[in-house]
Design a protein around this motif. Structure first.
Motif, PDB file in Angstrom:
ATOM      1  N   PHE A  52      -5.225  13.164  -2.567  1.00 40.04           N
ATOM      2  CA  PHE A  52      -4.453  13.550  -3.744  1.00 40.04           C
ATOM      3  C   PHE A  52      -3.988  12.355  -4.570  1.00 40.04           C
ATOM      4  O   PHE A  52      -4.015  12.388  -5.793  1.00 40.04           O
ATOM      5  CB  PHE A  52      -3.234  14.374  -3.326  1.00 40.04           C
ATOM      6  N   LEU A  56      -5.912  17.400  -6.887  1.00 37.63           N
ATOM      7  CA  LEU A  56      -5.845  16.355  -7.921  1.00 37.63           C
ATOM      8  C   LEU A  56      -6.607  16.774  -9.173  1.00 37.63           C
ATOM      9  O   LEU A  56      -6.098  16.642 -10.293  1.00 37.63           O
ATOM     10  CB  LEU A  56      -6.413  15.045  -7.370  1.00 37.63           C
ATOM     11  N   SER A  71       0.091  15.587 -12.352  1.00 36.50           N
ATOM     12  CA  SER A  71      -0.419  14.770 -11.252  1.00 36.50           C
ATOM     13  C   SER A  71       0.313  13.444 -11.185  1.00 36.50           C
ATOM     14  O   SER A  71       0.696  12.969 -10.106  1.00 36.50           O
ATOM     15  CB  SER A  71      -1.923  14.531 -11.420  1.00 36.50           C
ATOM     16  N   PHE A 111      -4.636  14.165   3.394  1.00 33.64           N
ATOM     17  CA  PHE A 111      -4.278  14.877   2.165  1.00 33.64           C
ATOM     18  C   PHE A 111      -3.764  13.914   1.099  1.00 33.64           C
ATOM     19  O   PHE A 111      -4.191  13.973  -0.060  1.00 33.64           O
ATOM     20  CB  PHE A 111      -3.221  15.943   2.453  1.00 33.64           C
ATOM     21  N   PHE A 112      -2.870  13.013   1.486  1.00 32.17           N
ATOM     22  CA  PHE A 112      -2.318  12.082   0.500  1.00 32.17           C
ATOM     23  C   PHE A 112      -3.330  11.019   0.086  1.00 32.17           C
ATOM     24  O   PHE A 112      -3.253  10.482  -1.016  1.00 32.17           O
ATOM     25  CB  PHE A 112      -1.034  11.433   1.030  1.00 32.17           C
ATOM     26  N   THR A 113      -4.296  10.728   0.955  1.00 35.43           N
ATOM     27  CA  THR A 113      -5.384   9.835   0.549  1.00 35.43           C
ATOM     28  C   THR A 113      -6.199  10.495  -0.555  1.00 35.43           C
ATOM     29  O   THR A 113      -6.565   9.854  -1.545  1.00 35.43           O
ATOM     30  CB  THR A 113      -6.296   9.502   1.741  1.00 35.43           C
ATOM     31  N   GLY A 116      -2.408   7.491   1.309  1.00 39.46           N
ATOM     32  CA  GLY A 116      -2.295   8.032   2.659  1.00 39.46           C
ATOM     33  C   GLY A 116      -1.652   7.091   3.644  1.00 39.46           C
ATOM     34  O   GLY A 116      -1.336   7.488   4.769  1.00 39.46           O
ATOM     35  N   GLY A 171      -6.925  17.370  -0.809  1.00 43.46           N
ATOM     36  CA  GLY A 171      -6.167  16.526  -1.723  1.00 43.46           C
ATOM     37  C   GLY A 171      -6.903  16.282  -3.020  1.00 43.46           C
ATOM     38  O   GLY A 171      -6.319  16.334  -4.114  1.00 43.46           O
ATOM     39  N   HIS A 172      -8.202  16.021  -2.933  1.00 44.60           N
ATOM     40  CA  HIS A 172      -9.004  15.813  -4.133  1.00 44.60           C
ATOM     41  C   HIS A 172      -9.068  17.085  -4.983  1.00 44.60           C
ATOM     42  O   HIS A 172      -9.013  17.032  -6.219  1.00 44.60           O
ATOM     43  CB  HIS A 172     -10.424  15.384  -3.753  1.00 44.60           C
TER      44      HIS A 172
END
Length: 253
Positions: free
Chosen positions: A147, A96, A104, A143-145, A151, A92-93
């Motif tokens: 990006f 980003l 983004s 992943f969402f944490t 999360g 995720g990072h």
């Protein structure tokens, strides 16, 4: 130091007010503060700095709740979900930092809008509660944490669909979130997101966030969880819809 959050003390004060509202949401709903922090700060100071600040603020809040939650959490779920989240956070990072900031912002706002709408509608993540389901849900949460610092919704949507007691569900959400956020801080540093600007912003906003959290906990005890979650998340969805529209308009102009 306040000026790091915007072009003026007024804009910085407005961002602090938003973060206090996010803490309020966290206090009475138990989750969701990043859903407000990341899109608003991302629109003002950029998504990468916003995600770093949200990760630090959420880390402080969840760590305070972790000791009591460890006793009630579903340990089997925790042992499966946490490593999967840990492996997905760097992905995720990486996405980003590779995307254009405007794209983004649009992607994060769109994801937050969709997940908030699902929570408001009382949806559940359609995964069977099994080892495989724990792994997939943990990966989505991680992943969402990474990006977008958001999360929580995949985790909440999955855990709420289980048969555990409300106390166990809440404890499991807090425990997995705490472990993920700890790992996210290391990944954030690895990708160069823990900049001086992000650290200063988090330092300035932490008192407002904690004050909102205390007020939210008090309101929860007075009015109950169901009423306030519905009102707060519905308002949040409208706010994120406005931000998504603004981001999309700016990208197309």
């Amino acid at each position: 130091m306040f000026a790091v959050l915007g072009e003026s003390y007024v804009s910085a004060g407005m961002l602090a007010a938003v973060v206090m509202c996010a803490g309020l949401l966290r206090g009475f709903a138990g989750f969701g503060s990043s859903l407000l922090i990341v899109p608003v700060l991302g629109f003002s100071i950029g998504p990468t700095v916003a995600v770093a600040i949200a990760t630090m603020l959420e880390g402080v809040a969840t760590m305070l709740l972790l000791p009591a939650s460890l006793k009630r959490a579903d340990r089997r779920m925790m042992l499966i979900m946490s490593p999967c989240a840990a492996m997905a956070i760097p992905a995720g990072h990486a996405l980003l930092v590779s995307l254009d900031p405007t794209l983004s912002n649009i992607a994060i706002s769109g994801a937050v809008l969709t997940m908030t709408a699902l929570i408001v509608a009382g949806a559940r993540l359609p995964l069977r509660h099994s080892s495989a389901g724990h792994a997939v849900a943990g990966g989505l949460q991680g992943f969402f944490t990474g990006f977008g610092g958001v999360g929580g919704p995949p985790l909440v949507l999955y855990i709420l669909a289980g048969e555990a007691s409300p106390a166990t569900k809440r404890a499991s959400i807090i425990t997995v979130s705490s472990i993920s956020l700890s790992i996210a801080l290391f990944s954030t540093a690895h990708f160069g997101l823990l900049t001086r600007e992000a650290l200063q912003g988090a330092a300035v906003l932490t008192p407002a966030f904690l004050l909102g959290g205390v007020a939210g906990s008090y309101l929860f005890r007075m009015a109950g969880d169901r009423f306030f979650q519905r009102v707060a998340l519905t308002g949040l969805m409208l706010a994120v819809l406005a931000l998504f529209t603004a981001n999309l308009t700016r990208a197309l102009s």
